[in-house]
Design a protein around this motif. Structure first.
Motif, PDB file in Angstrom:
ATOM      1  N   PRO A  39     -68.367-122.091 -20.940  1.00  0.00           N
ATOM      2  CA  PRO A  39     -67.868-121.852 -19.864  1.00  0.00           C
ATOM      3  C   PRO A  39     -66.332-121.740 -19.851  1.00  0.00           C
ATOM      4  O   PRO A  39     -65.566-122.141 -20.308  1.00  0.00           O
ATOM      5  CB  PRO A  39     -68.397-123.355 -18.758  1.00  0.00           C
ATOM      6  N   ARG A  40     -65.871-120.519 -18.796  1.00  0.00           N
ATOM      7  CA  ARG A  40     -64.215-120.372 -18.523  1.00  0.00           C
ATOM      8  C   ARG A  40     -63.687-119.524 -19.823  1.00  0.00           C
ATOM      9  O   ARG A  40     -62.197-119.388 -19.456  1.00  0.00           O
ATOM     10  CB  ARG A  40     -63.882-121.561 -18.228  1.00  0.00           C
ATOM     11  N   VAL A  41     -64.562-119.178 -20.526  1.00  0.00           N
ATOM     12  CA  VAL A  41     -63.768-118.583 -21.321  1.00  0.00           C
ATOM     13  C   VAL A  41     -64.463-117.106 -22.120  1.00  0.00           C
ATOM     14  O   VAL A  41     -65.545-117.117 -22.453  1.00  0.00           O
ATOM     15  CB  VAL A  41     -63.590-119.448 -23.141  1.00  0.00           C
ATOM     16  N   GLY A  42     -63.833-115.805 -21.824  1.00  0.00           N
ATOM     17  CA  GLY A  42     -64.259-115.169 -22.380  1.00  0.00           C
ATOM     18  C   GLY A  42     -63.905-114.375 -24.031  1.00  0.00           C
ATOM     19  O   GLY A  42     -62.708-114.921 -24.295  1.00  0.00           O
ATOM     20  N   VAL A  43     -64.913-113.943 -24.294  1.00  0.00           N
ATOM     21  CA  VAL A  43     -64.767-114.103 -26.105  1.00  0.00           C
ATOM     22  C   VAL A  43     -65.021-112.789 -26.353  1.00  0.00           C
ATOM     23  O   VAL A  43     -66.154-111.434 -25.872  1.00  0.00           O
ATOM     24  CB  VAL A  43     -66.143-114.887 -26.332  1.00  0.00           C
TER      25      VAL A  43
END
Length: 300
Positions: A239-243
């Motif tokens: 969650p809360r992190v774009g990869v």
């Protein structure tokens, strides 16, 4: 739900169950502030409609003025959680619809009020969901001062407005950060990358101290992007992190991600200790922090 008792001379009105935080704090000079554990409010920012304001009922403290949905914090409750809870109770704001961006704290020592500036990521229509709201409205930023504002909100508005144009973003060179810690990452690159991204997710939830980003106020919640390459592309999302899973050069993917954030008007920081990459992203308009910067935040 926070229900403020009437101030002296104000009419009585219905009230519901009381939380221990629902009480006045009296200043040494006699002023009263609502919220035994402090108070918090949400400044929800919609890119097209403006900011969400609440028209307070006449029997509330400084009634018939416009301010932010908010109220007393519960014991042990974070300012973010308190602001989002109060906004849900008073204005029907879905918690998942708003992404916190920055906390602005007015602290008197014996009492504090935290404004949570948050971006609307899922459009919604506010609804009057408790007795404290007379009206709810999306107000264009340039028109806020045309309304009769609550004195506390009026005093802080210009400072808050100055924060609306600041949108931090952090792009992480995952391979470079992993390579700076000899913990056996080379045996399982996807697993090591997943652990790092999970830690970044936790940091994204906690927020970053303003000095670490050379920004004003207390705590910021940047937009996080983790770029992986090679065997690490099997990384698990968090969650809360774009990869971003680079198909070819990881450096090129990091540069592209940084350029995209800069083009969107965000204040971009790239985390890498690679000198050549640092020069490329600096030329693209991003700032650079070394891997120890991020590791320090994760450990802190």
């Amino acid at each position: 739900m926070t229900i403020e008792p009437p101030a002296p001379g104000e009419p009585r009105r219905p009230h519901g169950p009381r939380d221990p935080g629902d009480a006045w704090v009296v200043a040494p000079t006699g002023e009263r502030y609502w919220g035994r554990f402090g108070a918090a409010g949400l400044l929800a920012v919609d890119a097209t409609r403006g900011v969400l304001l609440q028209h307070r009922v006449s029997w509330s403290h400084f009634g018939d003025t416009w301010a932010l949905p908010g109220g007393a914090r519960h014991e042990g409750e974070t300012a973010c959680d308190g602001a989002l809870r109060e906004a849900a109770e008073e204005a029907g704001v879905p918690v998942a619809a708003v992404q916190p961006r920055v906390l602005s704290v007015f602290d008197l020592g014996y009492w504090s009020y935290t404004t949570v500036v948050g971006d609307v990521v899922v459009p919604f229509e506010p609804t009057i969901s408790d007795p404290e709201s007379r009206e709810l409205a999306w107000v264009p930023v340039d028109e806020v001062t045309q309304y009769p504002l609550h004195p506390g909100f009026a005093a802080s508005w210009e400072q808050l407005r100055g924060l609306l144009g600041v949108q931090p973003a952090v792009v992480v060179d995952v391979a470079n950060v992993m390579g700076s810690v000899p913990d056996g990452w080379w045996r399982d690159r996807a697993g090591a990358a997943s652990r790092l991204v999970a830690r970044i997710s936790d940091l994204a939830a906690r927020g970053v101290p303003a000095p670490a980003l050379d920004l004003p106020e207390q705590t910021w919640y940047p937009r996080w992007t983790a770029v992986v390459e090679g065997q690490a592309r099997g990384v698990e999302s968090a969650p809360r992190v774009g990869v971003v899973r680079a198909e070819a050069s990881g450096d090129d993917a990091i540069l592209m991600a940084a350029r995209g954030e800069v083009a969107a008007g965000r204040r971009v920081t790239v985390v890498t200790s690679d000198r050549a990459l640092s020069d490329r992203v600096t030329d693209a308009g991003a700032a650079v922090r070394g891997t120890r910067w991020l590791l320090g935040l994760l450990e802190g």
